[in-house]
Motif scaffolding. Structure first.
Motif, short mmCIF file in Angstrom:
data_model
loop_
_atom_site.label_atom_id
_atom_site.label_comp_id
_atom_site.label_asym_id
_atom_site.label_seq_id
_atom_site.Cartn_x
_atom_site.Cartn_y
_atom_site.Cartn_z
N ALA A 1 -11.59 11.99 -4.85
CA ALA A 1 -11.42 12.01 -3.40
C ALA A 1 -10.46 10.91 -2.97
O ALA A 1 -10.34 9.87 -3.62
CB ALA A 1 -12.76 11.86 -2.70
N GLU A 2 -9.80 11.13 -1.85
CA GLU A 2 -8.86 10.18 -1.28
C GLU A 2 -9.36 9.70 0.08
O GLU A 2 -9.78 10.52 0.91
CB GLU A 2 -7.47 10.81 -1.13
CG GLU A 2 -6.43 9.87 -0.54
CD GLU A 2 -5.04 10.50 -0.47
OE1 GLU A 2 -4.21 10.01 0.32
OE2 GLU A 2 -4.81 11.48 -1.21
N LEU A 3 -9.32 8.40 0.30
CA LEU A 3 -9.79 7.83 1.55
C LEU A 3 -8.73 8.00 2.65
O LEU A 3 -7.57 7.62 2.48
CB LEU A 3 -10.10 6.34 1.37
CG LEU A 3 -10.79 5.65 2.55
CD1 LEU A 3 -12.19 6.22 2.76
CD2 LEU A 3 -10.87 4.15 2.32
N GLN A 4 -9.15 8.58 3.77
CA GLN A 4 -8.31 8.72 4.95
C GLN A 4 -9.15 8.46 6.19
O GLN A 4 -10.16 9.12 6.40
CB GLN A 4 -7.68 10.12 5.03
CG GLN A 4 -6.61 10.38 3.97
CD GLN A 4 -5.37 9.51 4.15
OE1 GLN A 4 -5.07 9.03 5.25
NE2 GLN A 4 -4.64 9.29 3.06
N ASP A 5 -8.75 7.44 6.96
CA ASP A 5 -9.46 7.09 8.20
C ASP A 5 -10.95 6.88 7.95
O ASP A 5 -11.80 7.38 8.66
CB ASP A 5 -9.23 8.17 9.26
CG ASP A 5 -7.77 8.30 9.64
OD1 ASP A 5 -7.07 7.27 9.63
OD2 ASP A 5 -7.32 9.42 9.92
N GLN A 6 -11.25 6.12 6.89
CA GLN A 6 -12.60 5.69 6.53
C GLN A 6 -13.50 6.83 6.06
O GLN A 6 -14.72 6.67 5.99
CB GLN A 6 -13.26 4.93 7.69
CG GLN A 6 -12.48 3.65 8.07
CD GLN A 6 -13.13 2.91 9.21
OE1 GLN A 6 -13.38 3.48 10.27
NE2 GLN A 6 -13.38 1.62 9.03
N VAL A 7 -12.92 7.95 5.71
CA VAL A 7 -13.68 9.10 5.19
C VAL A 7 -13.00 9.58 3.91
O VAL A 7 -11.78 9.77 3.88
CB VAL A 7 -13.75 10.25 6.22
CG1 VAL A 7 -14.44 11.46 5.62
CG2 VAL A 7 -14.46 9.79 7.49
N GLY B 1 -7.24 0.77 3.96
CA GLY B 1 -7.86 1.63 2.95
C GLY B 1 -7.24 2.99 2.74
O GLY B 1 -7.46 3.62 1.69
N ASN B 2 -6.50 3.49 3.71
CA ASN B 2 -5.95 4.84 3.57
C ASN B 2 -5.17 5.02 2.28
O ASN B 2 -4.34 4.18 1.93
CB ASN B 2 -5.03 5.17 4.76
CG ASN B 2 -5.81 5.62 5.98
OD1 ASN B 2 -7.02 5.75 5.95
ND2 ASN B 2 -5.10 5.84 7.08
N GLY B 3 -5.45 6.11 1.57
CA GLY B 3 -4.71 6.44 0.36
C GLY B 3 -5.37 6.03 -0.93
O GLY B 3 -4.94 6.45 -2.01
N ILE B 4 -6.41 5.18 -0.87
CA ILE B 4 -7.11 4.80 -2.10
C ILE B 4 -7.82 6.04 -2.66
O ILE B 4 -8.50 6.76 -1.94
CB ILE B 4 -8.11 3.66 -1.85
CG1 ILE B 4 -7.37 2.39 -1.42
CG2 ILE B 4 -8.96 3.39 -3.10
CD1 ILE B 4 -8.30 1.26 -1.00
N VAL C 1 -2.97 2.94 -5.26
CA VAL C 1 -4.13 2.34 -5.92
C VAL C 1 -5.17 3.42 -6.16
O VAL C 1 -5.58 4.13 -5.24
CB VAL C 1 -4.73 1.20 -5.08
CG1 VAL C 1 -6.01 0.68 -5.73
CG2 VAL C 1 -3.74 0.08 -4.90
N LEU C 2 -5.61 3.52 -7.42
CA LEU C 2 -6.74 4.36 -7.79
C LEU C 2 -7.85 3.45 -8.26
O LEU C 2 -7.59 2.36 -8.80
CB LEU C 2 -6.37 5.34 -8.91
CG LEU C 2 -5.55 6.58 -8.54
CD1 LEU C 2 -4.14 6.22 -8.08
CD2 LEU C 2 -5.48 7.55 -9.72
N SER C 3 -9.11 3.85 -8.06
CA SER C 3 -10.22 2.97 -8.40
C SER C 3 -11.37 3.71 -9.03
O SER C 3 -11.70 4.83 -8.62
CB SER C 3 -10.70 2.23 -7.15
OG SER C 3 -11.82 1.41 -7.46
N LYS D 1 0.81 -1.22 0.00
CA LYS D 1 0.00 0.00 0.00
C LYS D 1 0.85 1.26 0.00
O LYS D 1 0.48 2.27 -0.63
CB LYS D 1 -0.96 -0.01 1.20
CG LYS D 1 -1.97 1.12 1.19
CD LYS D 1 -3.01 0.93 2.28
CE LYS D 1 -2.43 1.11 3.66
NZ LYS D 1 -2.03 2.52 3.92
N ASP D 2 1.98 1.22 0.69
CA ASP D 2 2.83 2.41 0.77
C ASP D 2 3.91 2.43 -0.30
O ASP D 2 4.72 3.36 -0.36
CB ASP D 2 3.49 2.48 2.16
CG ASP D 2 2.46 2.65 3.26
OD1 ASP D 2 1.46 3.35 3.02
OD2 ASP D 2 2.66 2.08 4.35
#
Length: 411
Positions: free
Chosen positions: A370-376, A272-275, A252-254, A247-248
């Motif tokens: 948008a980028e996912l960080q801490d489930q948001v 999930g962080n960073g997707i 990953v882009l989706s 992950k680091d």
């Protein structure tokens, strides 16, 4: 998420009569209610997406009825659970059109389900709204398509990722028409921006183990991975990607992650962080309409275990836009409603401004990255009034109103 069988769901919503197949076929005539069909997966492989869609569908109908209904009549939902099964999709679509004689249908999730039911609704002139982000290409006067297309999302996501990370891309995608066509769009946009897709792999929806693919990606060393994986089983890719320590190393882009509203809740921040994803709606959109909408959803479903996603918000849009057209046209007849919907009218929705392109019957709408960080999801970019097609889309329902096709791009 609680799974509801078709029988228990219909019973809890007071529509057990909708389950009967015994009534003879009759011509559509005015009844005491205006009927709206709902065809979402309430059980089966995609219930985590279908249940939220159905709940928001019912909320929109409730709001309409509390405001007095339409044309002096109550709006009656007729709901079936196709259980992610194409045979049931076909059966219930036929029933909605011929036995229930609904005035409109909101439904379908996967492209396979859409292409199962769309020809049925077209054949029987049952007005149809497809409220799901998809691969693009449908050209059907009988369908209004509100979800985003690759011309709106992939066209922005690819250059965004290439500007951040580099030009070598590895694509992983679901092995059905959505995944194949989206992968073709990815290849096109990567090459248009001076990059290279170094590998594309497809996976059936029930595949949950991705160890060998992760090893292949490590060996290929792309600048980023573009995922068009779909469904709960495919979440295994992201979890195993993080567990492998990738992950680091490789972002990953989706085009899909977050579409159902449960993925970011199910996965831990470490997974999930960073997707990075692109859709026409995220909960974090900051406008008064969205705030009021989320407050209403929270009041109606205080125990919900999902996050509002494009697919659910767009389902709400579909019901509301259809109802607005009925009120303005003074009828439920499709052609009169199409005149209103394709007139250039702009609708103020939680996602932002939405209007229907008269040539394609798709939505012109704001698109977000948008980028996912801490489930948001944290919104990074906004692209207002994004058209649903590009120069390769040949659909023109003004010039060819009898079109009934699904145009595709090939790898």
């Amino acid at each position: 998420m609680t799974k509801l069988s078709r029988r228990s769901f219909l019973r809890t919503t007071g529509m057990a009569g909708a389950a009967s197949l015994a009534s003879p076929l009759i011509a559509r005539a005015q009844s005491d209610t205006i009927k709206i069909g709902g065809l979402h997966d309430l059980s089966g492989a995609l219930d985590s997406t279908g249940v939220p869609m159905n709940q928001v569908f019912q909320l929109a109908i409730k709001e309409i009825n509390e405001a007095g209904g339409l044309l002096g009549r109550e709006v009656e939902p007729v709901i079936y659970d196709p259980q992610s099964n194409m045979s049931l999709y076909s059966q219930y679509a036929t029933q909605l059109a011929l036995k229930d004689r609904v005035d409109v249908v909101m439904g379908g999730i996967t492209s396979a389900s859409r292409e199962t039911i769309r020809p049925i609704f077209h054949r029987y002139d049952t007005f149809y709204f497809y409220n799901t982000q998809y691969e693009g290409g449908v050209c059907d006067r009988n369908e209004i398509t509100l979800g985003t297309t690759p011309a709106q999302t992939v066209a922005r996501l690819i250059p965004y990722g290439m500007n951040l990370y580099g030009k070598k891309v590895y694509t992983v995608a679901a092995d059905y028409n959505y995944g194949h066509i989206t992968a073709a769009w990815v290849k096109r946009y990567v090459e248009e921006n001076g990059g290279e897709v170094i590998e594309t792999e497809f996976f059936p929806l029930d595949v949950s183990q991705f160890g060998s693919t992760i090893s292949k990606i490590q060996g290929a060393d792309p600048d980023f991975v573009l995922s068009a994986l779909v469904g709960t089983s495919h979440l295994g890719f992201y979890r195993q990607w993080a567990a492998a320590g990738m992950k680091d190393q490789i972002p990953v882009l989706s085009t899909v992650f977050g579409a159902g509203g449960t993925e970011q809740v199910i996965m831990t921040p470490e997974e999930g962080n960073g997707i990075i994803s692109s859709f026409g709606y995220f909960e974090q959109i900051d406008n008064p309409t969205n705030k009021a909408f989320l407050d209403k959803v929270a009041a109606e479903y205080p125990d919900k275990d999902w996050v509002m996603s494009e697919i659910s918000e767009v389902t709400y849009e579909g019901v509301k836009m259809w109802a607005d057209a009925v009120a303005e046209a003074g009828t439920t007849e499709r052609d009169a409603l199409l005149e209103v919907l394709t007139s250039g009218k702009t609708y103020d929705m939680p996602a932002g401004a939405v209007k229907i392109d008269p040539k394609t019957h798709h939505a012109i709408r704001d698109v977000y990255i948008a980028e996912l960080q801490d489930q948001v999801f944290q919104i990074k970019e906004n692209y207002p009034d994004s058209p649903p097609t590009d120069t390769q889309m040949v659909c023109d329902l003004i010039e060819n109103p009898d079109s009934n096709e699904h145009f595709e791009i090939s790898l």
